[in-house]
Enzyme design. Structure first.
Site, PDB file in Angstrom:
ATOM      1  N   CYS A  81       4.953  -2.733  -6.331  1.00 41.61           N
ATOM      2  CA  CYS A  81       3.579  -2.835  -5.821  1.00 41.61           C
ATOM      3  C   CYS A  81       3.651  -3.566  -4.493  1.00 41.61           C
ATOM      4  CB  CYS A  81       2.695  -3.576  -6.816  1.00 41.61           C
ATOM      5  SG  CYS A  81       0.991  -3.799  -6.250  1.00 41.61           S
ATOM      6  N   CYS A 229      -3.527   0.353  -1.816  1.00 41.55           N
ATOM      7  CA  CYS A 229      -2.227   0.505  -2.476  1.00 41.55           C
ATOM      8  C   CYS A 229      -1.163   0.403  -1.399  1.00 41.55           C
ATOM      9  CB  CYS A 229      -2.138   1.851  -3.196  1.00 41.55           C
ATOM     10  SG  CYS A 229      -0.515   2.195  -3.932  1.00 41.55           S
TER      11      CYS A 229
END
Length: 290
Positions: A81, A229
Site C-alpha cells: 500500500c 491509492c
C-alpha cells in the site's frame, strides 16, 4: 489498545503500535476497527511491528527495523500500500521510532533513505517537507484485460506494482465523476486470480514540471472505492508515460483526496504526497465485536 489515525490524500488508516508482535490481530477485529459507524473507520489497518518479530518480515530484518503489516478494511491482507507506507513512515518519525532520512543515524541507509519491510519486499522512504516519498518497484505492464461496470466494458492495462492493478482510460465523452463505484467492477479472474485494484482515468490539463497529468478514481480490492491509492497512482503514471511514448518521467495524478506525484525511473518508482496523523488515543477491542 493504543491507536493513531492517519491518512495520505484521504486514504485513511488505523495505526496500531505492536513492536514485539504480541497483538492478536484477526480479520474480524480489523474489519470492526475499520467500520465507519461502529469502529474507528479506515480503508485499512497498519500494524507497526519490528521486522524480526513478524514471520513475514524476519527475512528483511537485517535491512529494515520495521515491518508494515497492512490489512485491508475487510480483514484481508494486501501485498503493498503506497499511501499506507507513507503514513507508516510519518508515524515512525512522529513517535521517534526512526529518524528523518537526512540524519546520519545508523537507522537510515547510506543512500539517505529509511528502509521499511513490507509483504512486497523492501521499500525506501525520504521526507520532502510536508510530504513523504516512498521508492517502490518499477511498475510492470504485463497484460491487457477489461473491466465491466454496469453496462460499460472498458479495455485496460494490467500492471504489477507489488500488487495487481488494471488501469482503464475512459472514453472522451464519459465523465470520471459519473462512474458508479458502489459495486466492484467485473474483471477476468483468469488474469487476476487474487483480485485486482481497478483504476479509471481521464487526462488532465498540463502541470508544470511533469510529463503528464491524469485524473483517477479507484476501486480497491478488499476496501471498495477509496479517495486515493498510492500503488494505483504508480500504475496509472506508468501507463500515462507509456502512452506518451516515454520510458521514464514524472506524472501528476489527481485523486479525489488530493494530488500525488509519481516519478518512474529506470529501475524504480517514487510516490510522493502528504502524509498526515490526525488523532491518537485508546480503544476497547471488546466493544468492537458483537
Amino acid at each position: 489498545m493504543e491507536f493513531t489515525k492517519g491518512h495520505g490524500t484521504g486514504n485513511d488508516f488505523v495505526i496500531l503500535p505492536d513492536p514485539d508482535g504480541t497483538l492478536d490481530l484477526t480479520p474480524g477485529l480489523v474489519a470492526a476497527l475499520c467500520d465507519r459507524r461502529r469502529g474507528l473507520g479506515g480503508d485499512g489497518v497498519l500494524r507497526v511491528v519490528r521486522a524480526a518479530r513478524h514471520p513475514e518480515g524476519v527475512a528483511l530484518a537485517g535491512e529494515a527495523e520495521w515491518f508494515m503489516d497492512y490489512w485491508n478494511s475487510d480483514g484481508s491482507f494486501a501485498e503493498m500500500c503506497g499511501n499506507g507506507a507513507r503514513v507508516f513512515v510519518r508515524y515512525l518519525l512522529d513517535r521517534s521510532l526512526a529518524v528523518a532520512p537526512s540524519s546520519s543515524s545508523s537507522s537510515v541507509s547510506s543512500g539517505g533513505t529509511l528502509p521499511i519491510a513490507t509483504r512486497a519486499g523492501l521499500v525506501r522512504a525520504r521526507v520532502e517537507g510536508a510530504d513523504v516519498a516512498v521508492e517502490m518497484r518499477r511498475p510492470r505492464l504485463y497484460d491487457t484485460a477489461t473491466a465491466t461496470l454496469g453496462g460499460l466494458t472498458l479495455p485496460g492495462a494490467a500492471v504489477d506494482v507489488g500488487n495487481p492493478h488494471l488501469v482503464c482510460a475512459l472514453p472522451a465523452a464519459l465523465e470520471l465523476t459519473a462512474l458508479d463505484l458502489t459495486r466492484a467492477p467485473e474483471v477476468d479472474a483468469g488474469v487476476f486470480p487474487a483480485g485486482v485494484n481497478v483504476e479509471f482515468t481521464t487526462p488532465g490539463e498540463p502541470v508544470t514540471g511533469t510529463d503528464a497529468h491524469v485524473l483517477m478514481r479507484v476501486y480497491e480490492r478488499g476496501s471498495a472505492e477509496t479517495l486515493s491509492c498510492g500503488t494505483g497512482a504508480c500504475a496509472v503514471g506508468a501507463v500515462a508515460l507509456r502512452d506518451a511514448g516515454l520510458d521514464t518521467g514524472t506524472v501528476a495524478v489527481d485523486v479525489p483526496g488530493g494530488r500525488l506525484t509519481v516519478t518512474v525511473t529506470a529501475d524504480s518508482c517514487w510516490l510522493s504526497g502528504p502524509a498526515v496523523l490526525v488523532a491518537t488515543g485508546t480503544l476497547t477491542p471488546s466493544a468492537l465485536t458483537p
